[in-house]
Design a protein around this motif. Sequence first.
Motif, mmCIF file in Angstrom:
data_model
loop_
_atom_site.group_PDB
_atom_site.id
_atom_site.type_symbol
_atom_site.label_atom_id
_atom_site.label_comp_id
_atom_site.label_asym_id
_atom_site.label_seq_id
_atom_site.Cartn_x
_atom_site.Cartn_y
_atom_site.Cartn_z
ATOM 1 N N ILE A 158 61.205 -0.834 25.251
ATOM 2 C CA ILE A 158 60.386 -0.394 26.379
ATOM 3 C C ILE A 158 60.743 1.059 26.676
ATOM 4 C CG2 ILE A 158 59.822 -0.781 28.805
ATOM 5 C CD1 ILE A 158 60.809 -3.722 28.371
ATOM 6 N N LYS A 159 59.752 1.884 26.753
ATOM 7 C CA LYS A 159 59.986 3.304 27.010
ATOM 8 C C LYS A 159 60.393 3.516 28.461
ATOM 9 C CE LYS A 159 56.350 4.598 23.819
ATOM 10 N NZ LYS A 159 54.974 5.060 23.733
ATOM 11 N N ASN A 160 61.149 4.609 28.674
ATOM 12 C CA ASN A 160 61.400 5.033 30.054
ATOM 13 C C ASN A 160 60.057 5.360 30.685
ATOM 14 O OD1 ASN A 160 64.237 4.941 29.976
ATOM 15 N ND2 ASN A 160 64.368 7.001 29.134
ATOM 16 N N ARG A 161 59.953 5.166 31.998
ATOM 17 C CA ARG A 161 58.731 5.538 32.698
ATOM 18 C C ARG A 161 58.852 6.994 33.089
ATOM 19 N NH1 ARG A 161 61.347 1.738 32.389
ATOM 20 N NH2 ARG A 161 62.113 1.679 34.490
ATOM 21 N N TYR A 162 57.873 7.769 32.690
ATOM 22 C CA TYR A 162 57.889 9.197 32.974
ATOM 23 C C TYR A 162 56.952 9.534 34.115
ATOM 24 C CZ TYR A 162 60.530 9.555 28.683
ATOM 25 O OH TYR A 162 61.499 9.400 27.729
ATOM 26 N N PHE A 163 57.246 10.637 34.790
ATOM 27 C CA PHE A 163 56.489 11.068 35.959
ATOM 28 C C PHE A 163 55.960 12.477 35.743
ATOM 29 C CE2 PHE A 163 59.379 7.848 37.421
ATOM 30 C CZ PHE A 163 58.634 7.120 38.337
ATOM 31 N N THR A 176 64.925 13.497 37.987
ATOM 32 C CA THR A 176 63.988 14.622 38.009
ATOM 33 C C THR A 176 64.395 15.633 36.949
ATOM 34 O OG1 THR A 176 65.281 15.950 39.564
ATOM 35 C CG2 THR A 176 63.684 14.399 40.517
ATOM 36 N N ASP A 177 63.529 16.625 36.758
ATOM 37 C CA ASP A 177 63.950 17.766 35.958
ATOM 38 C C ASP A 177 64.745 18.696 36.872
ATOM 39 O OD1 ASP A 177 62.086 19.381 37.373
ATOM 40 O OD2 ASP A 177 60.528 18.989 35.884
ATOM 41 N N SER A 178 65.168 19.845 36.373
ATOM 42 C CA SER A 178 66.049 20.732 37.151
ATOM 43 C C SER A 178 65.300 21.696 38.061
ATOM 44 C CB SER A 178 66.942 21.527 36.202
ATOM 45 O OG SER A 178 66.142 22.370 35.381
ATOM 46 N N ARG A 179 63.992 21.697 37.986
ATOM 47 C CA ARG A 179 63.236 22.623 38.825
ATOM 48 C C ARG A 179 63.214 22.106 40.261
ATOM 49 N NH1 ARG A 179 58.214 23.090 34.748
ATOM 50 N NH2 ARG A 179 58.565 20.863 34.781
ATOM 51 N N GLY A 180 63.320 22.991 41.208
ATOM 52 C CA GLY A 180 63.410 22.592 42.605
ATOM 53 C C GLY A 180 64.862 22.539 43.032
ATOM 54 N N SER A 181 65.082 22.417 44.338
ATOM 55 C CA SER A 181 66.460 22.383 44.856
ATOM 56 C C SER A 181 67.090 21.015 44.588
ATOM 57 C CB SER A 181 66.461 22.678 46.357
ATOM 58 O OG SER A 181 65.908 21.575 47.063
ATOM 59 N N PHE A 182 68.421 20.975 44.647
ATOM 60 C CA PHE A 182 69.124 19.704 44.460
ATOM 61 C C PHE A 182 68.677 18.687 45.506
ATOM 62 C CE2 PHE A 182 72.297 22.419 42.280
ATOM 63 C CZ PHE A 182 72.393 21.718 41.089
ATOM 64 N N TYR A 215 68.708 9.857 41.247
ATOM 65 C CA TYR A 215 69.842 10.675 40.828
ATOM 66 C C TYR A 215 69.499 12.167 40.761
ATOM 67 C CZ TYR A 215 72.305 6.392 39.792
ATOM 68 O OH TYR A 215 72.937 5.181 39.911
ATOM 69 N N GLY A 216 68.310 12.516 41.230
ATOM 70 C CA GLY A 216 67.917 13.913 41.210
ATOM 71 C C GLY A 216 68.021 14.498 39.819
ATOM 72 N N GLU A 217 68.628 15.657 39.739
ATOM 73 C CA GLU A 217 68.762 16.348 38.447
ATOM 74 C C GLU A 217 70.188 16.242 37.897
ATOM 75 O OE1 GLU A 217 69.168 20.915 38.991
ATOM 76 O OE2 GLU A 217 67.849 20.253 40.632
ATOM 77 N N TYR A 218 70.975 15.304 38.413
ATOM 78 C CA TYR A 218 72.382 15.192 38.039
ATOM 79 C C TYR A 218 72.616 14.549 36.670
ATOM 80 C CZ TYR A 218 73.417 16.669 42.748
ATOM 81 O OH TYR A 218 73.477 17.391 43.911
ATOM 82 N N GLN A 219 71.616 13.875 36.107
ATOM 83 C CA GLN A 219 71.809 13.225 34.800
ATOM 84 C C GLN A 219 70.716 13.668 33.828
ATOM 85 O OE1 GLN A 219 72.237 8.981 35.373
ATOM 86 N NE2 GLN A 219 74.045 9.234 36.644
ATOM 87 N N LEU A 220 70.636 14.965 33.597
ATOM 88 C CA LEU A 220 69.682 15.499 32.629
ATOM 89 C C LEU A 220 70.058 14.999 31.238
ATOM 90 C CD1 LEU A 220 69.538 19.189 33.911
ATOM 91 C CD2 LEU A 220 67.939 17.331 34.421
ATOM 92 N N ILE A 221 69.046 14.749 30.398
ATOM 93 C CA ILE A 221 69.331 14.238 29.059
ATOM 94 C C ILE A 221 69.185 15.319 27.983
ATOM 95 C CG2 ILE A 221 68.782 11.848 29.612
ATOM 96 C CD1 ILE A 221 66.075 12.275 28.223
ATOM 97 N N ASN A 222 68.960 16.547 28.417
ATOM 98 C CA ASN A 222 68.878 17.651 27.463
ATOM 99 C C ASN A 222 69.434 18.915 28.117
ATOM 100 O OD1 ASN A 222 66.781 18.521 29.152
ATOM 101 N ND2 ASN A 222 65.196 17.688 27.829
ATOM 102 N N LYS A 223 69.223 20.042 27.496
ATOM 103 C CA LYS A 223 69.802 21.322 27.920
ATOM 104 C C LYS A 223 69.089 21.967 29.108
ATOM 105 C CE LYS A 223 66.956 23.882 24.585
ATOM 106 N NZ LYS A 223 65.938 24.392 25.434
ATOM 107 N N LEU A 261 61.078 14.977 29.695
ATOM 108 C CA LEU A 261 62.063 13.972 29.281
ATOM 109 C C LEU A 261 63.055 13.641 30.398
ATOM 110 C CD1 LEU A 261 62.774 15.160 25.635
ATOM 111 C CD2 LEU A 261 61.407 13.190 26.373
ATOM 112 N N ASN A 262 63.273 14.578 31.294
ATOM 113 C CA ASN A 262 64.208 14.344 32.400
ATOM 114 C C ASN A 262 63.566 13.638 33.585
ATOM 115 O OD1 ASN A 262 66.628 15.510 31.302
ATOM 116 N ND2 ASN A 262 65.592 17.484 31.447
#
Length: 178
Positions: free
Chosen positions: A65-70, A106-112, A145-153, A167-168
Amino acid sequence: MIKETILSLECGKTYNARAEKEAYTTKEESVTIADEDGKTKLEIALEKEECKVTIGDDLGKCFGIKNRYFDSDKSNIRVEAAIDLEKILDVTNQYPKMKLDIRSHTDSRGSFKYNESLSDKRAQSTTAWLIENGVDKGRLTAKGYGEYQLINKCADDVKCTEEEHQLNRRSESIIMDL
């Protein structure tokens, strides 16, 4: 898919045949080659291996099952995400005692602070969809978890494509109890 293999074997003799395919159980059967014309057909039906789930596993990895993306800056369930949520419904019906922790990111864009709030909304919308479609709310927990667990760079100030940011922006389903 049926794969047919033609071999030259000796009439009247018995042979062992093995059928194997990744993610399926391997089977071996004996077959005796016909005396009359030597033509013998052997069909071996393979069964898909069942995933063995354990506490702490990501449900998606086990059941494909794929992750659900937003979408960026959104928390609503997309059409393709609903298809994968239906697969989760099926698994929760197979395992009526299974409890899931919905973890959204989330991705890293935007504030924490903003991303923590947005990921919480994503976790809640995922959980609400599952509850609306029959999963008891006592079987679900959710956290953003906001942007604390990014899966890429793609952290702050790193140039990334939209696809990499996508992907994040995901929700995962972690098995908490069986």
